[in-house]
Design a protein around this motif. Structure first.
Motif, PDB file in Angstrom:
ATOM      1  N   ALA A  51     -91.749 -67.455 -41.689  1.00 40.99           N
ATOM      2  CA  ALA A  51     -90.773 -66.687 -42.466  1.00 40.99           C
ATOM      3  C   ALA A  51     -91.386 -65.369 -42.915  1.00 40.99           C
ATOM      4  CB  ALA A  51     -90.319 -67.482 -43.676  1.00 40.99           C
ATOM      5  N   PRO A  52     -90.663 -64.265 -42.761  1.00 36.96           N
ATOM      6  CA  PRO A  52     -91.177 -62.953 -43.205  1.00 36.96           C
ATOM      7  C   PRO A  52     -90.994 -62.778 -44.711  1.00 36.96           C
ATOM      8  CG  PRO A  52     -89.031 -62.675 -42.188  1.00 36.96           C
ATOM      9  CD  PRO A  52     -89.345 -64.142 -42.093  1.00 36.96           C
ATOM     10  N   LEU A  53     -91.778 -63.515 -45.475  1.00 36.49           N
ATOM     11  CA  LEU A  53     -91.664 -63.471 -46.926  1.00 36.49           C
ATOM     12  C   LEU A  53     -92.881 -62.791 -47.530  1.00 36.49           C
ATOM     13  CD1 LEU A  53     -90.358 -67.084 -47.665  1.00 36.49           C
ATOM     14  CD2 LEU A  53     -89.013 -64.985 -47.476  1.00 36.49           C
ATOM     15  N   SER A  80     -87.164 -59.980 -43.656  1.00 36.22           N
ATOM     16  CA  SER A  80     -86.383 -60.024 -42.414  1.00 36.22           C
ATOM     17  C   SER A  80     -85.211 -59.040 -42.493  1.00 36.22           C
ATOM     18  CB  SER A  80     -85.851 -61.440 -42.183  1.00 36.22           C
ATOM     19  OG  SER A  80     -84.984 -61.470 -41.067  1.00 36.22           O
ATOM     20  N   THR A  81     -84.872 -58.478 -41.335  1.00 41.02           N
ATOM     21  CA  THR A  81     -83.766 -57.526 -41.282  1.00 41.02           C
ATOM     22  C   THR A  81     -82.464 -58.175 -40.843  1.00 41.02           C
ATOM     23  OG1 THR A  81     -84.388 -56.931 -39.014  1.00 41.02           O
ATOM     24  CG2 THR A  81     -85.316 -55.600 -40.825  1.00 41.02           C
ATOM     25  N   TRP A  82     -82.505 -59.480 -40.508  1.00 39.84           N
ATOM     26  CA  TRP A  82     -81.279 -60.115 -40.005  1.00 39.84           C
ATOM     27  C   TRP A  82     -81.060 -61.535 -40.500  1.00 39.84           C
ATOM     28  CZ3 TRP A  82     -81.637 -64.522 -36.939  1.00 39.84           C
ATOM     29  CH2 TRP A  82     -82.916 -64.842 -36.500  1.00 39.84           C
ATOM     30  N   LEU A  83     -82.138 -62.214 -40.954  1.00 40.58           N
ATOM     31  CA  LEU A  83     -82.021 -63.631 -41.293  1.00 40.58           C
ATOM     32  C   LEU A  83     -82.113 -63.835 -42.803  1.00 40.58           C
ATOM     33  CD1 LEU A  83     -81.864 -66.573 -40.281  1.00 40.58           C
ATOM     34  CD2 LEU A  83     -84.371 -66.578 -40.214  1.00 40.58           C
ATOM     35  N   ALA A  84     -81.117 -64.485 -43.365  1.00 44.16           N
ATOM     36  CA  ALA A  84     -81.170 -64.855 -44.786  1.00 44.16           C
ATOM     37  C   ALA A  84     -82.107 -66.036 -44.977  1.00 44.16           C
ATOM     38  CB  ALA A  84     -79.775 -65.189 -45.294  1.00 44.16           C
ATOM     39  N   GLN A  85     -82.689 -66.146 -46.162  1.00 43.11           N
ATOM     40  CA  GLN A  85     -83.641 -67.207 -46.456  1.00 43.11           C
ATOM     41  C   GLN A  85     -83.199 -67.963 -47.703  1.00 43.11           C
ATOM     42  OE1 GLN A  85     -86.210 -68.076 -44.636  1.00 43.11           O
ATOM     43  NE2 GLN A  85     -86.233 -66.363 -43.193  1.00 43.11           N
ATOM     44  N   SER A  86     -83.354 -69.286 -47.653  1.00 46.42           N
ATOM     45  CA  SER A  86     -83.066 -70.139 -48.800  1.00 46.42           C
ATOM     46  C   SER A  86     -84.342 -70.905 -49.132  1.00 46.42           C
ATOM     47  CB  SER A  86     -81.920 -71.110 -48.474  1.00 46.42           C
ATOM     48  OG  SER A  86     -81.672 -71.968 -49.565  1.00 46.42           O
TER      49      SER A  86
END
Length: 385
Positions: A51-53, A80-86
């Protein structure tokens, strides 16, 4: 990595649909099972990809007085420029797992949350590493990853306003032990003249002999010298809830030392178990909270109750102003005898159920109270000048 409750349900449904569909030769069930299997594979791929965190953790403040608020701020950025993260997470605070929840992060968003740090007891509270729990596509799989290094917060004793000290009977410079009358000044040393010094303090005889201007260094004979004798024996505080009585006793000790620093008087802190013996010259070489040396305040923060008996050599010389701090189960006889040997001796007892807040025993003032606030208030009204 582990399956969530939803993930287990999907896995079970996939196995049941594929198994029954193949056995019954029912293409519709086989197709539905295959769709669920594909969903599980996609979920697995989304958690295997890093994950790009970006994670940042700040602590405010790094040194805090007991019972004051302290927290660590966790800031997470989804790069991330396209994927949401939970994500959710937990931090190890003092060895205990403290969970926190973050809102769902759209691409490029930054969210933050505060993790409370308990400050009910003194000492070093370690926290970290921080673990983030990331959820996959459709929240079928959860993966935990450690981020960041461990850190620490020093919880110091509280400093209450003890106002001041009683009048002393010793010279004001360190090391002097002889008792002299109040008032006047006493020569304790000479030094070279510095621009701005009071010309009335020039020592002409020495200046003529050395061919350079020399200035007197005088001390006030009435400057009080405070000695705090802290009872750190666990048995003196037996029965107190979670060591709370001893915490209050250390707060009283720090408050009296701060009172000495406030009037620029030398002080000394000694523990009965011989675990701590620190001199505080006046004025203090380093300024911390309320003018206390941060080194001494840190030593008090790390002080723990001991099972030892009284140490030897408590005093290198006779004390001037002696404050004995103890708990309700101590043998007051020996402590009263020690306090009576000082010109100004006071015994302060952290007593959850005091019969009298102020009393006198064997000619020594005894202050009692369930908390540091009551004892410091008694010191202000009955002892401080």
């Amino acid at each position: 990595m582990r399956l969530t409750g939803r993930g287990w349900a999907v896995l079970g449904s996939t196995a049941a649909l594929l198994g029954f569909g193949l056995w019954a030769r029912y293409p519709g069930l086989v197709g539905l099972g295959a769709v669920l299997a594909v969903a599980l594979v996609c979920a697995l791929v989304t958690v295997l990809v890093p994950a790009p965190l970006r994670i940042r953790r700040r602590v405010r403040p790094p040194r805090v007085a007991r019972l004051e608020e302290c927290s660590a701020t966790v800031e997470v950025t989804n790069a991330s420029t396209w994927l949401a993260q939970s994500v959710t997470g937990h931090d190890l605070v003092g060895g205990r797992r403290t969970p926190f929840v973050l809102p769902r992060m759209p691409p490029g968003a930054t969210v933050s949350t505060d993790v409370p740090i308990p400050t009910a007891h003194r000492g070093v509270i370690d926290f970290g590493p921080l673990t983030l729990h990331r959820f996959s596509f459709l929240d079928l799989i959860e993966v935990g990853q450690e981020h960041g290094d461990s850190a620490a917060v020093l919880v110091e004793p509280r400093i209450l306003d003890a106002l001041g000290l009683p009048a002393g009977a010793r010279r004001g410079h360190i090391g002097a032990d002889e008792r002299i009358a109040h008032g006047g000044t006493d020569l304790v040393g000479l030094r070279e003249y510095v621009a701005g010094d009071d010309l009335r303090r020039l020592h002409w005889a020495t200046s003529a002999r050395l061919a350079t201007l020399m200035v007197r260094e005088d001390a006030d004979p009435s400057a009080p010298h405070l000695t705090v004798l802290l009872d750190d024996r666990a048995g003196s505080y037996a029965g107190s809830h979670d060591g709370e009585d001893f915490e209050e006793a250390v707060d009283v000790a720090a408050s009296l030392l701060a009172a000495a620093a406030g009037v620029e008087s030398p002080a000394r802190i000694v523990t009965i178990g011989a675990g701590l013996d620190e001199q505080l010259p006046a004025p203090a070489p380093a300024t911390g909270p309320a003018g206390l040396d941060p080194h001494v305040l840190g030593a008090l923060a790390r002080l723990e109750a001991s099972d030892g008996e009284q140490g030897s050599g408590l005093f290198a010389g006779s004390p001037d102003v002696l404050a004995v701090i103890t708990g309700p189960n101590s043998d007051l006889g020996d402590l009263l005898l020690t306090a009576s040997g000082a010109p100004s001796g006071v015994v302060l007892v952290v007593d959850p159920q005091p019969e009298a807040l102020v009393s006198a025993q064997q000619g020594v003032l005894v202050l009692r109270g369930p908390r540091a606030e009551e004892l410091v208030h008694g010191w202000r009204t009955a002892v401080a000048r």
